[in-house]
Design an enzyme around this catalytic site. Structure first.
Site, PDB file in Angstrom:
ATOM      1  N   PHE A 157      33.613  42.836  31.447  1.00  8.40           N
ATOM      2  CA  PHE A 157      32.459  43.431  32.129  1.00  8.40           C
ATOM      3  C   PHE A 157      32.320  44.932  31.829  1.00  8.40           C
ATOM      4  CE2 PHE A 157      31.578  45.411  36.508  1.00  8.40           C
ATOM      5  CZ  PHE A 157      30.242  45.635  36.230  1.00  8.40           C
ATOM      6  N   LEU A 170      40.137  37.750  24.394  1.00  3.42           N
ATOM      7  CA  LEU A 170      39.152  36.738  24.803  1.00  3.42           C
ATOM      8  C   LEU A 170      39.789  35.722  25.748  1.00  3.42           C
ATOM      9  CD1 LEU A 170      37.075  36.143  21.550  1.00  3.42           C
ATOM     10  CD2 LEU A 170      36.681  37.780  23.392  1.00  3.42           C
ATOM     11  N   ASP A 210      46.101  40.495  21.395  1.00  2.00           N
ATOM     12  CA  ASP A 210      46.671  40.419  22.737  1.00  2.00           C
ATOM     13  C   ASP A 210      47.495  41.688  22.976  1.00  2.00           C
ATOM     14  OD1 ASP A 210      48.144  39.820  25.008  1.00  2.00           O
ATOM     15  OD2 ASP A 210      48.720  37.804  24.348  1.00  2.00           O
ATOM     16  N   ALA A 258      42.772  43.767  31.090  1.00  2.00           N
ATOM     17  CA  ALA A 258      43.565  43.461  32.283  1.00  2.00           C
ATOM     18  C   ALA A 258      43.153  42.105  32.820  1.00  2.00           C
ATOM     19  CB  ALA A 258      43.319  44.522  33.358  1.00  2.00           C
ATOM     20  N   THR A 295      42.185  51.825  39.067  1.00  2.00           N
ATOM     21  CA  THR A 295      41.276  51.396  40.129  1.00  2.00           C
ATOM     22  C   THR A 295      41.630  52.090  41.439  1.00  2.00           C
ATOM     23  OG1 THR A 295      40.794  49.502  41.569  1.00  2.00           O
ATOM     24  CG2 THR A 295      42.835  49.378  40.340  1.00  2.00           C
ATOM     25  N   ASP A 296      40.648  52.218  42.315  1.00  2.00           N
ATOM     26  CA  ASP A 296      40.922  52.814  43.636  1.00  2.00           C
ATOM     27  C   ASP A 296      41.800  51.884  44.482  1.00  2.00           C
ATOM     28  OD1 ASP A 296      39.073  50.796  44.237  1.00  2.00           O
ATOM     29  OD2 ASP A 296      37.777  52.069  45.473  1.00  2.00           O
ATOM     30  N   GLU A 297      41.968  50.627  44.030  1.00  2.00           N
ATOM     31  CA  GLU A 297      42.736  49.667  44.831  1.00  2.00           C
ATOM     32  C   GLU A 297      44.228  50.004  44.869  1.00  2.00           C
ATOM     33  OE1 GLU A 297      41.530  45.600  44.422  1.00  2.00           O
ATOM     34  OE2 GLU A 297      39.553  46.168  43.693  1.00  2.00           O
ATOM     35  N   TYR A 308      47.487  42.154  41.958  1.00  2.00           N
ATOM     36  CA  TYR A 308      46.607  42.875  41.029  1.00  2.00           C
ATOM     37  C   TYR A 308      46.772  44.379  41.190  1.00  2.00           C
ATOM     38  CZ  TYR A 308      42.350  45.278  39.560  1.00  2.00           C
ATOM     39  OH  TYR A 308      41.474  46.186  39.017  1.00  2.00           O
ATOM     40  N   LYS A 322      48.382  47.301  38.690  1.00  2.00           N
ATOM     41  CA  LYS A 322      47.631  48.473  38.217  1.00  2.00           C
ATOM     42  C   LYS A 322      48.363  49.764  38.603  1.00  2.00           C
ATOM     43  CE  LYS A 322      44.109  48.415  36.428  1.00  2.00           C
ATOM     44  NZ  LYS A 322      43.698  48.262  34.993  1.00  2.00           N
ATOM     45  N   ASN A 350      34.549  49.991  43.374  1.00  2.00           N
ATOM     46  CA  ASN A 350      34.007  48.708  42.899  1.00  2.00           C
ATOM     47  C   ASN A 350      32.756  48.918  42.048  1.00  2.00           C
ATOM     48  OD1 ASN A 350      35.755  47.853  45.185  1.00  2.00           O
ATOM     49  ND2 ASN A 350      34.892  45.843  44.696  1.00  2.00           N
ATOM     50  N   HIS A 374      44.105  41.020  52.668  1.00  2.00           N
ATOM     51  CA  HIS A 374      42.784  41.570  52.320  1.00  2.00           C
ATOM     52  C   HIS A 374      42.662  43.025  52.773  1.00  2.00           C
ATOM     53  CE1 HIS A 374      38.196  40.493  52.279  1.00  2.00           C
ATOM     54  NE2 HIS A 374      38.492  41.488  51.471  1.00  2.00           N
TER      55      HIS A 374
HETATM   56  P1  NAD Z   1      37.121  41.739  33.175  1.00  2.00           P
HETATM   57  O1  NAD Z   1      38.034  40.742  33.797  1.00  2.00           O
HETATM   58  O2  NAD Z   1      35.663  41.495  33.199  1.00  2.00           O
HETATM   59  O3  NAD Z   1      37.534  41.950  31.636  1.00  2.00           O
HETATM   60  C1  NAD Z   1      38.873  42.019  31.226  1.00  2.00           C
HETATM   61  C2  NAD Z   1      38.881  41.945  29.685  1.00  2.00           C
HETATM   62  O4  NAD Z   1      40.245  42.107  29.251  1.00  2.00           O
HETATM   63  C3  NAD Z   1      38.396  40.611  29.130  1.00  2.00           C
HETATM   64  O5  NAD Z   1      37.534  40.833  28.033  1.00  2.00           O
HETATM   65  C4  NAD Z   1      39.677  39.908  28.679  1.00  2.00           C
HETATM   66  O6  NAD Z   1      39.479  39.011  27.605  1.00  2.00           O
HETATM   67  C5  NAD Z   1      40.522  41.117  28.269  1.00  2.00           C
HETATM   68  N1  NAD Z   1      41.959  40.805  28.317  1.00  2.00           N
HETATM   69  C6  NAD Z   1      42.656  40.228  29.335  1.00  2.00           C
HETATM   70  N2  NAD Z   1      43.940  40.070  28.984  1.00  2.00           N
HETATM   71  C7  NAD Z   1      44.068  40.582  27.735  1.00  2.00           C
HETATM   72  C8  NAD Z   1      45.164  40.724  26.832  1.00  2.00           C
HETATM   73  N3  NAD Z   1      46.378  40.270  27.157  1.00  2.00           N
HETATM   74  N4  NAD Z   1      44.951  41.312  25.638  1.00  2.00           N
HETATM   75  C9  NAD Z   1      43.712  41.749  25.299  1.00  2.00           C
HETATM   76  N5  NAD Z   1      42.634  41.623  26.095  1.00  2.00           N
HETATM   77  C10 NAD Z   1      42.806  41.051  27.303  1.00  2.00           C
HETATM   78  O7  NAD Z   1      37.502  43.112  33.865  1.00  2.00           O
HETATM   79  P2  NAD Z   1      36.564  44.335  34.340  1.00  2.00           P
HETATM   80  O8  NAD Z   1      36.014  44.047  35.682  1.00  2.00           O
HETATM   81  O9  NAD Z   1      35.661  44.708  33.222  1.00  2.00           O
HETATM   82  O10 NAD Z   1      37.679  45.458  34.522  1.00  2.00           O
HETATM   83  C11 NAD Z   1      38.085  46.221  33.401  1.00  2.00           C
HETATM   84  C12 NAD Z   1      39.128  47.223  33.837  1.00  2.00           C
HETATM   85  O11 NAD Z   1      38.592  48.059  34.868  1.00  2.00           O
HETATM   86  C13 NAD Z   1      40.370  46.580  34.439  1.00  2.00           C
HETATM   87  O12 NAD Z   1      41.503  47.266  33.964  1.00  2.00           O
HETATM   88  C14 NAD Z   1      40.207  46.763  35.947  1.00  2.00           C
HETATM   89  O13 NAD Z   1      41.460  46.903  36.574  1.00  2.00           O
HETATM   90  C15 NAD Z   1      39.426  48.083  36.003  1.00  2.00           C
HETATM   91  N6  NAD Z   1      38.537  48.259  37.170  1.00  2.00           N
HETATM   92  C16 NAD Z   1      37.617  47.314  37.502  1.00  2.00           C
HETATM   93  C17 NAD Z   1      36.754  47.544  38.574  1.00  2.00           C
HETATM   94  C18 NAD Z   1      35.683  46.542  38.923  1.00  2.00           C
HETATM   95  O14 NAD Z   1      34.995  46.737  39.943  1.00  2.00           O
HETATM   96  N7  NAD Z   1      35.477  45.484  38.153  1.00  2.00           N
HETATM   97  C19 NAD Z   1      36.842  48.728  39.309  1.00  2.00           C
HETATM   98  C20 NAD Z   1      37.798  49.679  38.935  1.00  2.00           C
HETATM   99  C21 NAD Z   1      38.634  49.437  37.844  1.00  2.00           C
HETATM  100  P1  TYD Z   2      35.756  41.438  44.660  1.00  2.00           P
HETATM  101  O1  TYD Z   2      34.415  41.490  44.010  1.00  2.00           O
HETATM  102  O2  TYD Z   2      36.676  40.325  44.326  1.00  2.00           O
HETATM  103  O3  TYD Z   2      36.437  42.856  44.358  1.00  2.00           O
HETATM  104  P2  TYD Z   2      37.787  43.492  44.977  1.00  2.00           P
HETATM  105  O4  TYD Z   2      38.509  42.468  45.764  1.00  2.00           O
HETATM  106  O5  TYD Z   2      38.505  43.891  43.757  1.00  2.00           O
HETATM  107  O6  TYD Z   2      37.319  44.638  45.826  1.00  2.00           O
HETATM  108  O7  TYD Z   2      35.555  41.443  46.229  1.00  2.00           O
HETATM  109  C1  TYD Z   2      34.836  42.474  46.885  1.00  2.00           C
HETATM  110  C2  TYD Z   2      34.915  42.219  48.354  1.00  2.00           C
HETATM  111  O8  TYD Z   2      34.154  41.036  48.657  1.00  2.00           O
HETATM  112  C3  TYD Z   2      36.318  41.947  48.858  1.00  2.00           C
HETATM  113  O9  TYD Z   2      36.433  42.508  50.155  1.00  2.00           O
HETATM  114  C4  TYD Z   2      36.406  40.439  48.927  1.00  2.00           C
HETATM  115  C5  TYD Z   2      34.982  40.031  49.250  1.00  2.00           C
HETATM  116  N1  TYD Z   2      34.514  38.759  48.701  1.00  2.00           N
HETATM  117  C6  TYD Z   2      33.898  37.821  49.537  1.00  2.00           C
HETATM  118  O10 TYD Z   2      33.775  38.030  50.752  1.00  2.00           O
HETATM  119  N2  TYD Z   2      33.418  36.666  48.989  1.00  2.00           N
HETATM  120  C7  TYD Z   2      33.533  36.396  47.654  1.00  2.00           C
HETATM  121  O11 TYD Z   2      33.094  35.314  47.198  1.00  2.00           O
HETATM  122  C8  TYD Z   2      34.169  37.357  46.806  1.00  2.00           C
HETATM  123  C9  TYD Z   2      34.318  37.100  45.336  1.00  2.00           C
HETATM  124  C10 TYD Z   2      34.634  38.531  47.377  1.00  2.00           C
END
Ligand code: NAD
Ligand code: TYD
Length: 363
Positions: A33, A57, A81, A105, A147-149, A172, A176, A201, A298
């Protein structure tokens, strides 16, 4: 033997193409993403940058996310990988990146509660392997997408800054946080140039429909139940992925080495309020909301103080939340086929369909 590099140009003849103006960026997890949005951002904004997308992938990696730029001569995909030293070594030897931006990740909290092991392998060991080769190849900046988590749940009256303790509560976020500590070692002990970015997020196009915002929109559009965990009162801070990408760019190029930067908007919502807000926008009845068993451990609330990046690097979010949300709702509504391919698993054949014939040609 399968060749892993999909190069269709003479881009990798370094003597020929590289000059001082150019930077080579190795983006890990670029088919996911945020990574795919970041690659699009780089390719569109920096014609002199060469971008390598290093991705395994997994179920979350989808090359369709990059279809609009996949033929760009400054972009190349490398299937690898991060946990396999051979793959990482090959990529570093082949491309000698100036910057590494590490997104790859396992990213879904719910999955980590069921199978923590893969989270430790990818998120911790994978990061160390990348750090090892970054040190050997004298990478100018290793940018860790954290991440802020990692701060854990934040009490109501607080916004945490970068000095707050790391108190993760699920596998998770623990993985991180562990990776962040390895970055600290790389900087303190080995003198590597690094930055850590802890964003709130994200929401935006191409987000895998396992995360809250795409779940809400997809289920609402298909008149499916919308699962709300627990009482729905957990609070998350939201940022549009484009604002996050701009922050990553600013930090990658101008961040002070060794520093961590929080990236936030102050835009916080209780989950249930966000669900109702989106349903309102879609004009869908809230009786689709279905309260379900809460997530274990949670976290109640995330909330970062992002004054450091704002004051020191001049970044601030540019996208109004309502406008961003409208844009994303429209995007998902217009990309039902994209979601459909993901929910059916069809997208997984994309690599074979598109790349295998090209690979055969180059063998
Ligand atoms: P995502 O799950 O959409 O994408 C993860 C990507 O990593 C995928 O393309 C997957 O194929 C690749 N991948 C997984 N394992 C791998 C490996 N062993 N080798 C090579 N590639 C691999 O994740 P995202 O939501 O885009 O998050 C990306 C990064 O941002 C993560 O590190 C996550 O911790 C961080 N992050 C995400 C959020 C959020 O809200 N989504 C917020 C803050 C930080
Ligand atoms: P999520 O998108 O999984 O992100 P994160 O847990 O990394 O913050 O979830 C965001 C919030 O929404 C979290 O408090 C869990 C909640 N949630 C639901 O209530 N229903 C759902 O189907 C999902 C995926 C998350």
């Amino acid at each position: 033997m399968e060749k892993k590099v999909d190069s269709t140009s003479d881009f990798f003849d370094k003597d020929k193409v590289i000059n001082d103006e150019q930077k080579i960026i190795l983006v890990t997890g670029g088919a996911g993403f945020i990574g795919s949005n970041f690659i699009r951002y780089l390719v569109q904004n920096y014609p002199n940058f060469k971008v390598i997308n290093f991705d395994k992938l997994t179920y979350a990696g989808n090359l369709n996310n990059l279809i609009t730029i996949e033929d760009n001569k400054n972009y190349v995909f490398f299937k690898g990988d991060v946990v396999d030293p051979k793959d990482v070594k090959t990529a570093f030897e082949q491309f000698s990146p100036d910057y590494v931006v590490h997104f790859a990740a396992e990213s879904h909290v719910d999955k980590s509660l069921i199978n923590p092991d893969i989270f430790l392998q990818t998120n911790v060991l994978g990061t160390q392997i990348l750090l090892n080769y970054s040190r050997e190849h004298k990478v100018q900046n290793f940018v860790q997408i954290s991440t802020d988590e990692v701060y854990g749940s934040i009490s109501n009256d607080l916004n945490v800054n970068e000095d707050a303790r790391l108190e993760p509560n699920n596998p998770y976020s623990a993985s991180k946080a562990s990776a962040d500590l390895l970055l600290r070692v790389a900087y303190q002990t080995y003198g590597q140039r690094i930055n850590i970015i802890r964003a709130c997020n994200n929401f935006g196009p191409y987000q895998f429909p396992e995360k809250l915002v795409p779940v809400i929109i997809h289920n609402a559009l298909n008149k499916l139940d919308i699962p709300v965990y627990g009482d729905g009162k957990n609070i998350r801070e939201w940022i549009h992925v484009d604002d996050h990408c701009r922050a990553i760019d600013v930090i990658m190029q101008t961040g002070k080495s060794g520093e961590t930067y929080n990236v936030g908007t102050g835009n916080k919502w209780r989950n249930i309020d966000l669900v109702e807000h989106i349903l309102n926008k879609l004009d869908v009845n809230s009786n689709l909301i279905s309260y379900v068993l809460d997530r274990q451990g949670h976290d109640i609330r995330y909330s970062v103080d992002s004054s450091k990046i704002r004051n020191e690097l001049g970044w601030k979010p540019q996208i109004d939340f309502e406008e961003g949300l409208n844009q994303i709702i429209a995007w998902y509504s217009n990309h039902m086929d994209w979601v459909e391919e993901i929910t059916t698993g069809k997208y997984m054949s994309y690599y074979n369909d598109i790349y295998k014939p090209r690979l055969m040609e180059t063998q």
